[in-house]
Design a protein around this motif. Sequence first.
Motif, short mmCIF file in Angstrom:
data_model
loop_
_atom_site.label_atom_id
_atom_site.label_comp_id
_atom_site.label_asym_id
_atom_site.label_seq_id
_atom_site.Cartn_x
_atom_site.Cartn_y
_atom_site.Cartn_z
N ASP A 483 47.18 38.66 32.62
CA ASP A 483 46.12 39.04 33.92
C ASP A 483 45.26 37.95 34.18
OD1 ASP A 483 44.58 41.75 31.63
OD2 ASP A 483 44.26 39.33 31.97
N ARG A 484 44.33 38.40 35.22
CA ARG A 484 43.51 37.46 35.59
C ARG A 484 42.12 37.25 34.63
NH1 ARG A 484 46.08 39.03 39.80
NH2 ARG A 484 46.18 37.85 41.64
N SER A 485 42.13 38.12 33.60
CA SER A 485 41.06 37.86 32.56
C SER A 485 41.53 37.00 31.45
CB SER A 485 40.72 39.34 32.03
OG SER A 485 41.64 39.70 31.16
N GLY A 486 42.95 36.60 31.75
CA GLY A 486 43.64 35.57 30.77
C GLY A 486 44.11 36.48 29.61
#
Length: 528
Positions: A483-486
Motif C-alpha cells: 500500500d501507500r505506506s509501503g
Amino acid sequence: MTTKAPEFQATALEAIPKIASLARGQFRTHKTKNIEWRKTQLRKLYWALEDFKPQLVEALKSDLGKSSFEALLTEVDWVKKDCMWMLDHLDSFAKDQKLGSPDVPATYSIMNFRVKKEPLGTVLIIGPYNYPIQLLLCPLVGAIAAGCTAVLKPSELTPACAMWTKELIEKRLDSGSFAVVNGAIPETNALMAEKWDKIFFTGSAQVGSIIAQKAAQTLTPVVLELGGKNPAFITKNCGNLALAARRLLWGKTQNAGQVCMSQNYVLIDKDLVPTFIEFLKVAYKDMFPNGAKASPDLSRIVNKRHFQRIKKMLDDTQGKIVMGGELDESELYIEPTAVLVNSVNDSMMQEESFGPIFSIYPVNTLDEALNIANLIHKTPLSLFTFGNKAENNRILNEMTSGGATINDGFFHGAVNTVPFGGVGDSGWGAYRGKASFDSFTHFRTIAETPGWAEKLIRVRYMPYDFKALAFLNRLTEKKPNFDRSGKVVKGFGYWVKFLFGLGGKSAKGAFLRWLVVLVAHYMYTNRS
Ligand SMILES: NC(=O)C1=CN([C@@H]2O[C@H](COP(=O)(O)OP(=O)(O)OC[C@H]3O[C@@H](n4cnc5c(N)ncnc54)[C@H](O)[C@@H]3O)[C@@H](O)[C@H]2O)C=CC1
Ligand SMILES: CC1=C(/C=C/C(C)=C/C=C/C(C)=C/C=C/C=C(C)/C=C/C=C(C)/C=C/C=C(\C)C(=O)O)C(C)(C)CCC1
C-alpha cells in the motif's frame, strides 16, 4: 642477458604523441577483438615475465631492496598467475551474454536482447613504486584480456624495474599495441594531454586527484587505486591476541610496510595493550631472529624523500615507541616500529605511513574505536577486525572500506583473483580477477526487432491507440502487493501464492518444499 638494468632513460617528450597515436591506430585495426590474438599476447606476457625473471628480481632488489622471495611471490609470479587465470576464463568472460527473464519481460523476448563485451579502446596505465611490476602489469592483463591496446607509465622511483618493463613489453608483445613511456611528471603530463579511452591510475590520492581532474576535461573514465589511513580493530573478544599481533606485523613488514592496504593504526581495548605489545615483540623476534636490519627479507624504503617523510612522522609523534625505532638513512632502512599514542591528532594517526611504522591507540569501547576510525578516514582502502562475530559484523556494518579482512592482515588483497579496489577517496573502480576484464570492457546492450512482429508492436506508433496501450499494460504491468505506506498487503493473491508455494519466498523455495512433501508422501505410502 645481463641482469643489470640499462641506465634510466625518460622517453622523449616529442615521441609521446606518436606512441599514443600508434597504440590508437593498432586498436583501429580491430585485430585486438580477436580472442585468440588476446590470448597470444597474454601467453607472450607470461613467458616474458618468466624469461626476464632474473632481471626483474635484480631490479626489485636494486630499486627497493626487495627480497627475491617477495619479488617472486608478490610480483613476477603473481602476474604470471594472473595471465594463466585470465587465459582459463577469457572465453567465458568475452562471449555475448544472452538476456532473458527476469531482465527481459516475456513480451519482449522476441527482441533477442544480448550484451556484447567490447574493448573500451586504447588505455593509459600509470603505476606506483611499491609493487612496480605487479601494480603496473596486472591492470595490463585486464586490458589485454578485454581487447584494449595500452600505454604504460611506470614509476620513475623504481628505475631499474621501469627499464626492464619497457624492454619486456616492447620486445615481447605486439609492437605498437603495447608501449611503455618512462619518466616522471613532465612525461605523465604529456601522456595526459593525449586522448585515452580509459586511464588506470595507481598511486597517491593527491596525484589521483590531478589525474582525475585532467581526465574529466575530456570525459575520460578513470580507475583510481589510491591509499588510505587503514584501521585495525582489536577487541577484548579477539580470541588469539598473539595471532592478531603476528598477522598485523606481517602487514607492516612485507615490502617494509610500503603497502597501501596495510593497517596504519590499531584501535585496541586498553586492557590488552601491554600484552599486545609483548606479542608484537615475540612475533618480531620470530620473523627477524637476527634483527630486522640483518634480515635479507626486509625491503628498504624507496628513496630519501619517503625515508624522511616516514622519519618525520616518528620525529613529530607525541607517542612512545614501544617496538623498533631504529633508522639508518644510509641504507634507507627503517625498523618495523610500533608507537603507542593517545591523540587522534598525533602524526602517527593523521598521515598514511606507507612504511613499516604504525600506531597503537588504546580505546575503552568499540563505540569509541568506531568514532575515531570514522573521524580519521571515513573511506579507507582497508580495515581489519579482530573481535567476536558480532563485533566484527558491527564494525563492517558501521565502517566502510575498499576491502576488509577479519582476523588477519591484508589477506583480502593477497589473492590475485578477487576484486580489489577502494571506496570514496581511497579509490574508484576495482580490478583483479573478472574485475580486471570488466574494468576495460564496454557492456553493450543489443536488441534486434524482427520484421514479422510489426503488427504486434504497432502500439508505439502514432496515431496513438489507448486500447493498444491498455492491452500492452495488461501483458506487462505487475499489480503492487503493497500500500501507500509501503506495507505489503496480504490479499487474495498473497495467500494463493503462499499456499501454492507452501510459504516459499521464491520459485526455488516452493519447488524444494513441494519436493520434500512429495518424497515424504511417497515414503509414507510405501512404508513397509
Ligand atoms: N590502491 C592501491 O592499489 C595502491 C595505492 N598506492 C598509493 O600510492 C602512494 C605511493 O605510491 P607513489 O608511487 O608514491 O604514488 P604517486 O602518486 O607519487 O605516483 C604514482 C604515479 O604517478 C606519477 N606522478 C607523480 N606525481 C605526479 C603528478 N604531479 N602528475 C602526474 N603524475 C604524477 C608518478 O610518476 C607515478 O607513476 C601511496 O599513497 C599509496 O597509498 C600505492 C600502491 C597501491
Ligand atoms: C596448503 C593447503 C591448504 C591451505 C593453504 C593456504 C591457506 C595457504 C596460505 C598461503 C598464504 C597465507 C599465502 C600468502 C600470500 C601472500 C601474498 C601473495 C601477498 C601478496 C601481496 C600483495 C599482492 C600486495 C599488494 C599490495 C598492494 C596492492 C598495495 O600496495 O596495497 C589447504 C587448502 C588448507 C589444504 C590443502 C593444502
